[in-house]
Design a protein around this motif. Sequence first.
Motif, PDB file in Angstrom:
ATOM      1  N   MET A  25       0.761  -1.406  -0.125  1.00 34.61           N
ATOM      2  CA  MET A  25      -0.116  -0.148   0.121  1.00 34.61           C
ATOM      3  C   MET A  25       0.931   1.110   0.083  1.00 34.61           C
ATOM      4  O   MET A  25       0.619   2.187  -0.704  1.00 34.61           O
ATOM      5  N   GLU A  26       1.961   1.138   0.892  1.00 37.43           N
ATOM      6  CA  GLU A  26       2.746   2.450   0.993  1.00 37.43           C
ATOM      7  C   GLU A  26       3.741   2.919  -0.349  1.00 37.43           C
ATOM      8  O   GLU A  26       3.851   3.824  -0.823  1.00 37.43           O
ATOM      9  N   THR A  27       4.181   1.622  -0.898  1.00 37.85           N
ATOM     10  CA  THR A  27       4.966   1.632  -2.038  1.00 37.85           C
ATOM     11  C   THR A  27       4.457   1.923  -3.408  1.00 37.85           C
ATOM     12  O   THR A  27       4.699   2.740  -4.086  1.00 37.85           O
ATOM     13  N   ASN A  28       3.413   0.860  -3.434  1.00 34.41           N
ATOM     14  CA  ASN A  28       2.663   0.778  -4.890  1.00 34.41           C
ATOM     15  C   ASN A  28       1.475   1.622  -4.712  1.00 34.41           C
ATOM     16  O   ASN A  28       0.961   1.546  -6.095  1.00 34.41           O
ATOM     17  N   MET A  29       0.879   1.966  -3.654  1.00 25.95           N
ATOM     18  CA  MET A  29      -0.519   2.794  -3.846  1.00 25.95           C
ATOM     19  C   MET A  29      -0.423   4.066  -3.415  1.00 25.95           C
ATOM     20  O   MET A  29      -1.564   4.645  -2.964  1.00 25.95           O
ATOM     21  N   SER A  30       0.647   4.787  -3.158  1.00 29.56           N
ATOM     22  CA  SER A  30       0.817   6.087  -2.564  1.00 29.56           C
ATOM     23  C   SER A  30      -0.075   6.029  -1.228  1.00 29.56           C
ATOM     24  O   SER A  30      -0.560   7.128  -0.789  1.00 29.56           O
ATOM     25  N   ALA A  31      -0.225   4.836  -0.543  1.00 32.64           N
ATOM     26  CA  ALA A  31      -0.827   5.035   0.642  1.00 32.64           C
ATOM     27  C   ALA A  31      -0.126   5.649   1.958  1.00 32.64           C
ATOM     28  O   ALA A  31       1.112   5.325   1.928  1.00 32.64           O
ATOM     29  N   VAL A  32      -0.804   6.432   2.876  1.00 29.63           N
ATOM     30  CA  VAL A  32       0.101   6.847   3.881  1.00 29.63           C
ATOM     31  C   VAL A  32      -0.473   6.059   4.996  1.00 29.63           C
ATOM     32  O   VAL A  32      -1.353   5.753   5.473  1.00 29.63           O
ATOM     33  N   LEU A  33       0.902   5.598   5.757  1.00 28.40           N
ATOM     34  CA  LEU A  33       0.470   4.768   7.106  1.00 28.40           C
ATOM     35  C   LEU A  33       0.526   5.819   8.176  1.00 28.40           C
ATOM     36  O   LEU A  33       1.627   6.544   8.630  1.00 28.40           O
ATOM     37  N   ILE A  34      -0.620   5.685   8.766  1.00 27.57           N
ATOM     38  CA  ILE A  34      -0.922   6.814   9.796  1.00 27.57           C
ATOM     39  C   ILE A  34       0.105   6.227  11.190  1.00 27.57           C
ATOM     40  O   ILE A  34       0.002   5.087  11.519  1.00 27.57           O
ATOM     41  N   ARG A  35       0.748   7.219  11.772  1.00 27.35           N
ATOM     42  CA  ARG A  35       1.233   7.112  12.853  1.00 27.35           C
ATOM     43  C   ARG A  35       0.969   7.697  14.080  1.00 27.35           C
ATOM     44  O   ARG A  35      -0.180   8.562  14.025  1.00 27.35           O
ATOM     45  N   PRO A  36       1.073   7.266  15.552  1.00 27.68           N
ATOM     46  CA  PRO A  36       0.498   7.586  16.625  1.00 27.68           C
ATOM     47  C   PRO A  36       0.548   9.323  16.588  1.00 27.68           C
ATOM     48  O   PRO A  36       1.849   9.484  16.266  1.00 27.68           O
ATOM     49  N   GLY A  37      -0.424  10.097  16.874  1.00 26.41           N
ATOM     50  CA  GLY A  37      -0.217  11.414  17.037  1.00 26.41           C
ATOM     51  C   GLY A  37      -0.423  12.134  15.762  1.00 26.41           C
ATOM     52  O   GLY A  37      -0.752  13.377  15.734  1.00 26.41           O
ATOM     53  N   ASP A  38      -0.811  11.418  14.535  1.00 31.49           N
ATOM     54  CA  ASP A  38      -0.811  11.874  13.161  1.00 31.49           C
ATOM     55  C   ASP A  38      -2.276  12.395  13.401  1.00 31.49           C
ATOM     56  O   ASP A  38      -3.172  11.845  13.861  1.00 31.49           O
ATOM     57  N   SER A  39      -2.330  13.589  12.820  1.00 22.81           N
ATOM     58  CA  SER A  39      -3.830  14.270  12.567  1.00 22.81           C
ATOM     59  C   SER A  39      -4.444  13.779  11.267  1.00 22.81           C
ATOM     60  O   SER A  39      -3.939  13.810  10.335  1.00 22.81           O
ATOM     61  N   VAL A  40      -5.699  13.037  11.396  1.00 22.48           N
ATOM     62  CA  VAL A  40      -6.010  12.244  10.239  1.00 22.48           C
ATOM     63  C   VAL A  40      -7.014  13.172   9.624  1.00 22.48           C
ATOM     64  O   VAL A  40      -7.171  13.157   8.329  1.00 22.48           O
ATOM     65  N   PHE A  41      -8.060  13.570  10.029  1.00 21.44           N
ATOM     66  CA  PHE A  41      -9.360  14.076   9.592  1.00 21.44           C
ATOM     67  C   PHE A  41      -9.220  15.515   9.537  1.00 21.44           C
ATOM     68  O   PHE A  41     -10.180  16.243   8.607  1.00 21.44           O
ATOM     69  N   GLY A  42      -8.247  16.288   9.781  1.00 21.89           N
ATOM     70  CA  GLY A  42      -7.953  17.656   9.271  1.00 21.89           C
ATOM     71  C   GLY A  42      -9.009  18.609   9.800  1.00 21.89           C
ATOM     72  O   GLY A  42      -9.787  17.960  11.057  1.00 21.89           O
ATOM     73  N   THR A  43      -8.929  19.852   9.707  1.00 20.50           N
ATOM     74  CA  THR A  43      -9.790  20.658   9.987  1.00 20.50           C
ATOM     75  C   THR A  43     -11.073  20.635   9.360  1.00 20.50           C
ATOM     76  O   THR A  43     -11.215  20.468   8.043  1.00 20.50           O
ATOM     77  N   ALA A  44     -12.554  21.026  10.007  1.00 20.83           N
ATOM     78  CA  ALA A  44     -13.463  20.770   9.398  1.00 20.83           C
ATOM     79  C   ALA A  44     -13.786  21.953   8.272  1.00 20.83           C
ATOM     80  O   ALA A  44     -12.992  22.969   8.480  1.00 20.83           O
ATOM     81  N   ARG A  45     -14.427  21.567   7.115  1.00 21.55           N
ATOM     82  CA  ARG A  45     -14.557  22.398   6.038  1.00 21.55           C
ATOM     83  C   ARG A  45     -15.629  23.286   6.426  1.00 21.55           C
ATOM     84  O   ARG A  45     -16.546  23.138   7.381  1.00 21.55           O
ATOM     85  N   ALA A  46     -15.517  24.510   5.692  1.00 21.21           N
ATOM     86  CA  ALA A  46     -16.738  25.642   6.190  1.00 21.21           C
ATOM     87  C   ALA A  46     -17.908  25.103   5.721  1.00 21.21           C
ATOM     88  O   ALA A  46     -18.142  24.311   4.769  1.00 21.21           O
TER      89      ALA A  46
END
Lengths: 183, 183, 183, 183
Positions: free
Chosen positions: B162-183
């Motif tokens: 997934m990481e190498t061939n599908m450009s996926a990001v592997l989430i690490r502890p502390g990572d912000s995942v869902f970002g800021t809410a859209r307006a």
Amino acid sequence: MTDTALVVIDMLNTYEHEDADALVPSVREALPSVRRLIGQARSASAPVIHVNDNFGRWRSHHGELVASALAGRHPELVEPVAPDEDSLFVVKARHSTFYGTPLDYLLGQLGVRHLVLCGQVTEQCVLYSALDAHIRHFDVSVDPRAVAHIDPELADAALRMMETNMSAVLIRPGDSVFGTARA
Amino acid sequence: MTDTALVVIDMLNTYEHEDADALVPSVREALPSVRRLIGQARSASAPVIHVNDNFGRWRSHHGELVASALAGRHPELVEPVAPDEDSLFVVKARHSTFYGTPLDYLLGQLGVRHLVLCGQVTEQCVLYSALDAHIRHFDVSVDPRAVAHIDPELADAALRMMETNMSAVLIRPGDSVFGTARA
Amino acid sequence: MTDTALVVIDMLNTYEHEDADALVPSVREALPSVRRLIGQARSASAPVIHVNDNFGRWRSHHGELVASALAGRHPELVEPVAPDEDSLFVVKARHSTFYGTPLDYLLGQLGVRHLVLCGQVTEQCVLYSALDAHIRHFDVSVDPRAVAHIDPELADAALRMMETNMSAVLIRPGDSVFGTARA
Amino acid sequence: MTDTALVVIDMLNTYEHEDADALVPSVREALPSVRRLIGQARSASAPVIHVNDNFGRWRSHHGELVASALAGRHPELVEPVAPDEDSLFVVKARHSTFYGTPLDYLLGQLGVRHLVLCGQVTEQCVLYSALDAHIRHFDVSVDPRAVAHIDPELADAALRMMETNMSAVLIRPGDSVFGTARA
């Protein structure tokens, strides 16, 4: 089992939308023929597959859709053709019964090669389903008495398109539809 | 609303199949992280979409699948992550969450461009869903702590694919995942 | 770039099939309007995408299809609208321009949200393409002067179906179609 | 005719991309086995279907892709397995041989139920094609000697995934692959 399945299109409906007034009398007229086809399919052990819109409700499936349609404006048009314990059920989000649904996969698993279409709306979902079935090389039959329309002229044109351009058979009174049961 | 959605894969399970013994300890370990992601998605107003196998039962949707999973061998693995009133629900018939389902259409309607994947099985449905999302140009993130496996070696290889061939990001502890809410 | 693309349907044709006699006069009449649309698309830097049947020839693409059509019965109907160096080209095997083709993917990559349809046959591939585009939430415009039919009554019904049931805009003389170029 | 087809994946390649250095030695090693499979398929009258990336060139099909690959860095890896007059040819835009292509439709038309996969890259397009074939209930065989990889560890994992999770048969030396010709 035969290699024929009955596809009942969008008969779970609250009839609360804009076009309902034009549609309801036609549904009322088609209802006995839809019931007859369901009975014939059952007798021939042919699968009965309800394919129904989810009306944009992405959690409401099967039971909830049936309940919602029965609580709508015309339960008398829903109850006689509601899915029974033996019916298969496929939810769709858009017009065609094939787009974004597992219908093609399900038919393959069932060994179905011939679809009998009934339900609503002749010049919309029924037409589109006939097209998407023909593109995939299914044989298609449509019973003109068992489909309901909003616009009678477009419905006539739709039936002629199915017959001329999609190799569909228009079922006539007395035609044997579901054939002999397979061994 | 953000443009990110959480996809919870196949967490409704009776755990009565052949591979359950190998799978259950890994699900037990992943469960708190799946719950955490659901909570984070809720806080960010990100859609939570359960995509779940129908186990060949073409009438059992949503409520029935939940009930059936809760009546299975490990209700304690189902109840904490069962779909709530706000969850969206998509039924699948085969391995990938995209094949024969309206998921692609639903994501388009929601304006989603980034999928966070969790659930089971890492080296099967999670991998296949990452692939089908990448092919369609969705951004993909996977939380290695929130996915459960049957075969630990294949699961490691799947995460690396997934990481190498599908450009996926592997989430690490502390990572912000869902970002800021859209307006 | 605009977010509009011109889709030229099945204009590479040997006109050797059964329906050609009914079709050719209508193609002859539509030809100048198809050319006009291609010119307008070019001026607006809008993509011109030819989508054409492969006639069951699974090796004959692009160059071979063009050559074969130019060697057919009516090269004068092919040459004026043949794909040029800037045209994109998608091969289809069945009626709809979307079924079994990368068209949906290509449009996504180009950022296209609005399709202008022209070509043949109004009551068949053009109608089916309008449907499949509408189901995917593309905006659709059709120029009634730039589409060719076999059956004039079904063609009229098809245009009315597109307008009434697929939210298509029927382009009128003088309408601006391809809009202002995007930054 | 048998119900088996040989699918030759992405062997038309200019080898000018980033991963080419890692890939080329493996292609060189697989080449004789790919040739052997093509010969065996021909002898058994099994269809040989080349499925190849278009490298984002939406006009370059068949002839142009062959020419471009032969003009690339390693024509000696292309010429021995280039499509001949009897080969079928399907262009793909993304990783899987099934996504946005008519492959599923073509296989149905040919009556093919069993795919033999060869080509590149084992842990990418070959794996993804095995998955998409398995999801559609095709039987899948892969010849480990006739597939080329970039990352040897991921390639091993991919072959194990195909065998364990996609019911694929890994062809061993001496195995009869294309069976007896059908009547």
